[in-house]
Design a protein around this motif. Sequence first.
Motif, PDB file in Angstrom:
ATOM      1  N   TYR A  64       0.842  -1.193   0.000  1.00  0.00           N
ATOM      2  CA  TYR A  64       0.000   0.000   0.000  1.00  0.00           C
ATOM      3  C   TYR A  64       0.880   1.247   0.000  1.00  0.00           C
ATOM      4  O   TYR A  64       2.025   1.214   0.462  1.00  0.00           O
ATOM      5  CB  TYR A  64      -0.902   0.016   1.236  1.00  0.00           C
ATOM      6  N   TRP A 122     -12.943  -2.988  -8.997  1.00  0.00           N
ATOM      7  CA  TRP A 122     -11.770  -2.219  -8.603  1.00  0.00           C
ATOM      8  C   TRP A 122     -11.276  -1.415  -9.795  1.00  0.00           C
ATOM      9  O   TRP A 122     -11.465  -1.819 -10.957  1.00  0.00           O
ATOM     10  CB  TRP A 122     -10.638  -3.142  -8.140  1.00  0.00           C
ATOM     11  N   SER A 132     -10.540 -11.277  -3.223  1.00  0.00           N
ATOM     12  CA  SER A 132     -11.376 -10.310  -2.519  1.00  0.00           C
ATOM     13  C   SER A 132     -12.811 -10.295  -3.037  1.00  0.00           C
ATOM     14  O   SER A 132     -13.568  -9.393  -2.715  1.00  0.00           O
ATOM     15  CB  SER A 132     -10.776  -8.905  -2.647  1.00  0.00           C
ATOM     16  N   ASN A 184      -1.394 -12.037   0.650  1.00  0.00           N
ATOM     17  CA  ASN A 184      -2.079 -10.752   0.553  1.00  0.00           C
ATOM     18  C   ASN A 184      -1.123  -9.655   1.015  1.00  0.00           C
ATOM     19  O   ASN A 184      -0.155  -9.937   1.703  1.00  0.00           O
ATOM     20  CB  ASN A 184      -3.320 -10.753   1.451  1.00  0.00           C
ATOM     21  N   ALA A 234      -1.482  -7.457   3.275  1.00  0.00           N
ATOM     22  CA  ALA A 234      -1.495  -7.177   4.714  1.00  0.00           C
ATOM     23  C   ALA A 234      -0.365  -7.851   5.495  1.00  0.00           C
ATOM     24  O   ALA A 234       0.337  -7.197   6.242  1.00  0.00           O
ATOM     25  CB  ALA A 234      -2.844  -7.532   5.292  1.00  0.00           C
ATOM     26  N   PRO A 235      -0.170  -9.180   5.293  1.00  0.00           N
ATOM     27  CA  PRO A 235       0.902  -9.815   6.058  1.00  0.00           C
ATOM     28  C   PRO A 235       2.269  -9.254   5.682  1.00  0.00           C
ATOM     29  O   PRO A 235       3.163  -9.170   6.517  1.00  0.00           O
ATOM     30  CB  PRO A 235       0.801 -11.286   5.671  1.00  0.00           C
ATOM     31  N   THR A 263      -4.085  -4.669  12.530  1.00  0.00           N
ATOM     32  CA  THR A 263      -2.960  -3.907  11.978  1.00  0.00           C
ATOM     33  C   THR A 263      -2.847  -4.123  10.465  1.00  0.00           C
ATOM     34  O   THR A 263      -2.445  -3.223   9.743  1.00  0.00           O
ATOM     35  CB  THR A 263      -1.623  -4.280  12.657  1.00  0.00           C
ATOM     36  N   GLY A 264      -3.231  -5.307  10.002  1.00  0.00           N
ATOM     37  CA  GLY A 264      -3.167  -5.583   8.572  1.00  0.00           C
ATOM     38  C   GLY A 264      -4.322  -4.992   7.785  1.00  0.00           C
ATOM     39  O   GLY A 264      -4.202  -4.743   6.595  1.00  0.00           O
ATOM     40  N   SER A 265      -5.454  -4.757   8.453  1.00  0.00           N
ATOM     41  CA  SER A 265      -6.644  -4.267   7.750  1.00  0.00           C
ATOM     42  C   SER A 265      -6.710  -2.755   7.663  1.00  0.00           C
ATOM     43  O   SER A 265      -7.273  -2.215   6.714  1.00  0.00           O
ATOM     44  CB  SER A 265      -7.928  -4.712   8.462  1.00  0.00           C
ATOM     45  N   LEU A 266      -6.181  -2.088   8.669  1.00  0.00           N
ATOM     46  CA  LEU A 266      -6.352  -0.632   8.744  1.00  0.00           C
ATOM     47  C   LEU A 266      -5.867   0.054   7.470  1.00  0.00           C
ATOM     48  O   LEU A 266      -4.709  -0.117   7.072  1.00  0.00           O
ATOM     49  CB  LEU A 266      -5.605  -0.060   9.951  1.00  0.00           C
ATOM     50  N   ALA A 286      -8.023  -4.800   0.241  1.00  0.00           N
ATOM     51  CA  ALA A 286      -8.017  -6.191  -0.228  1.00  0.00           C
ATOM     52  C   ALA A 286      -8.371  -7.095   0.951  1.00  0.00           C
ATOM     53  O   ALA A 286      -7.927  -6.869   2.074  1.00  0.00           O
ATOM     54  CB  ALA A 286      -6.642  -6.544  -0.778  1.00  0.00           C
ATOM     55  N   ALA A 287      -9.187  -8.121   0.679  1.00  0.00           N
ATOM     56  CA  ALA A 287      -9.631  -9.016   1.748  1.00  0.00           C
ATOM     57  C   ALA A 287      -8.453  -9.835   2.283  1.00  0.00           C
ATOM     58  O   ALA A 287      -7.474 -10.063   1.575  1.00  0.00           O
ATOM     59  CB  ALA A 287     -10.722  -9.937   1.232  1.00  0.00           C
ATOM     60  N   ILE A 288      -8.579 -10.263   3.520  1.00  0.00           N
ATOM     61  CA  ILE A 288      -7.482 -10.945   4.199  1.00  0.00           C
ATOM     62  C   ILE A 288      -7.952 -12.287   4.742  1.00  0.00           C
ATOM     63  O   ILE A 288      -8.936 -12.362   5.479  1.00  0.00           O
ATOM     64  CB  ILE A 288      -6.973 -10.076   5.370  1.00  0.00           C
ATOM     65  N   ASP A 289      -7.256 -13.353   4.363  1.00  0.00           N
ATOM     66  CA  ASP A 289      -7.459 -14.652   4.985  1.00  0.00           C
ATOM     67  C   ASP A 289      -6.482 -14.714   6.153  1.00  0.00           C
ATOM     68  O   ASP A 289      -5.284 -14.513   5.966  1.00  0.00           O
ATOM     69  CB  ASP A 289      -7.161 -15.755   3.962  1.00  0.00           C
ATOM     70  N   ASP A 349      -3.015 -16.152   6.074  1.00  0.00           N
ATOM     71  CA  ASP A 349      -1.920 -15.455   5.390  1.00  0.00           C
ATOM     72  C   ASP A 349      -1.202 -14.461   6.298  1.00  0.00           C
ATOM     73  O   ASP A 349      -0.210 -13.864   5.895  1.00  0.00           O
ATOM     74  CB  ASP A 349      -2.443 -14.710   4.163  1.00  0.00           C
ATOM     75  N   LEU A 350      -1.739 -14.274   7.500  1.00  0.00           N
ATOM     76  CA  LEU A 350      -1.099 -13.333   8.414  1.00  0.00           C
ATOM     77  C   LEU A 350       0.028 -14.021   9.187  1.00  0.00           C
ATOM     78  O   LEU A 350       0.067 -15.244   9.298  1.00  0.00           O
ATOM     79  CB  LEU A 350      -2.136 -12.765   9.397  1.00  0.00           C
ATOM     80  N   ASP A 351       0.916 -13.222   9.703  1.00  0.00           N
ATOM     81  CA  ASP A 351       2.039 -13.767  10.463  1.00  0.00           C
ATOM     82  C   ASP A 351       1.688 -13.822  11.952  1.00  0.00           C
ATOM     83  O   ASP A 351       1.586 -12.797  12.617  1.00  0.00           O
ATOM     84  CB  ASP A 351       3.262 -12.871  10.237  1.00  0.00           C
ATOM     85  N   PHE A 386     -11.802 -14.601   7.810  1.00  0.00           N
ATOM     86  CA  PHE A 386     -11.747 -13.861   6.545  1.00  0.00           C
ATOM     87  C   PHE A 386     -12.219 -12.449   6.856  1.00  0.00           C
ATOM     88  O   PHE A 386     -13.322 -12.263   7.385  1.00  0.00           O
ATOM     89  CB  PHE A 386     -12.670 -14.528   5.527  1.00  0.00           C
TER      90      PHE A 386
END
Lengths: 220, 258
Positions: free
Chosen positions: A7, A100, A130, A199, A201-202, B91-94, B98-101, B104-106, B129
């Motif tokens: 981002y 999008w 998404s 994604n 985010a991670p 913290t990942g969404s703010l 894009a959607a988050i599974d 996939d996060l740490d 999700f």
Amino acid sequence: MPFTLFYCEDLADYPTLGDQMLRDRGSQFKDTLGWDLITDELGRERDEYDNMNSLYTTVTDEEGQHIASSRVMPTTGQNMTSDHFSHLTGGVAVSSPKIWETTRFFVAQKDQRGAASALMWAGSRMALDSGVEFYLSITGAHLLRVFTVCGWRPEVIGRSGEGENEICACLWEVTPKVLARLARLAGIDPAEHDLRFHNPAPTRAMVRDGGAEHSVKAAA
Amino acid sequence: MEKLFSTPDLPGLGEVIDAIRDAYSVDHVCYHAISLGLDAPVLCESIGSGMNDSGGVWRREGRQLGAFSYSHEWIGRYLEARYDLVDPVVTGSLGAFAAIDWADLDWSSAPLKRFMHEATDFGIGNHGFTVPVRGPNGQFAMFTVNKACSQSEWESLLASHRSDFTMIAHHVHQQALAFAANGEQLMAGMPLRSLSARERDAIGLIADGMSRGQASDKLGISENTFRVYIDSARHKLGALNIPHAVAIAAYRGVITPQ
């Protein structure tokens, strides 16, 4: 062919790649195509939509150099197409969680085809994850040929301008079938890639925790 | 699903959350608006919290509001420990869209492993999700579905319903906006966003019983272009699907059914 998705608010975590991307945008869209854009003293092009925290999909070569990128925004918030180009979309300020917007589609001259297909694959993959069904884009008409060669022929909704200045509103449907075709053209093995694709985010979280530039490597 | 179309007050939003949870057989659903935008003044009291019928929780605090099927105890513990500061989902969404599974996060750090174990003890499932919702004027919210299940069961749930969850996330957000706006507009589902002529045409032709193919031919546009225009209209009308959009459009006099 490695991908990095991030981002705008995380640009500082990608100093080299981010700089290359914004400079390539400046050189391509402002200097070459003559679009009315603003660049800084280093030739980096950035506008208010970047500042609304757009998402970048980028492709780098094996040496880590930026070779392709695009900017993605949801149409449910403020976006360039509905703010400035609704005359190209039938007067409709398009707004839906299923759609999008993608803009600033950049591909370096070398290896145009593979990089563009890879970029489109990454964007499509992210969209499908998404629940997004369409990409909408305002783009220079000169890119229509590139898109078609790369296996993602757009539908043109509206056009304006002439010659080199012609721009159009384009629509791409995102489906698993399209994704498979792009993977084939980009030389990506989706089965292998599924395991490593993350994604954004991670990636953001890892960057924040680890402080190091992190890129997600594709199988290619 | 009728509850999704109902007029929400804040406990009502909790019922919507419960209805979604039951409809998709997941363990939890939660909606949390960080900002409802600058033009959504809050007309009710600024702080409050309570229980849903099924024991979930709704809360409002300043410009934020949320409705969760999580237990009162878990929400309390989460707030007490300030888990919002470390929760990778938050913290990942703010600021994202894009959607988050959650897979996939740490989650590998020791504090997050403890957080996850504690969450499990409070009945939070191992899979989640999250759809970050971005709207105009700085609106931002997060919508999550959560379930304790095997990887294959989870993948099959997402494969079937990923788009539904995205749509519902935005719909719940619109319901929350309507709640925060005012009583008059609540009746119609959400603050009215005006439709362009093309969007009204598209809705009107569907209302007249045409198929998408017929309607797009009539308008002289491709079927995909038609899908985009009508979906844009659907979203602006605050509808979950096209028949619902037609009903709202007729109710509001946006179109006049033949």
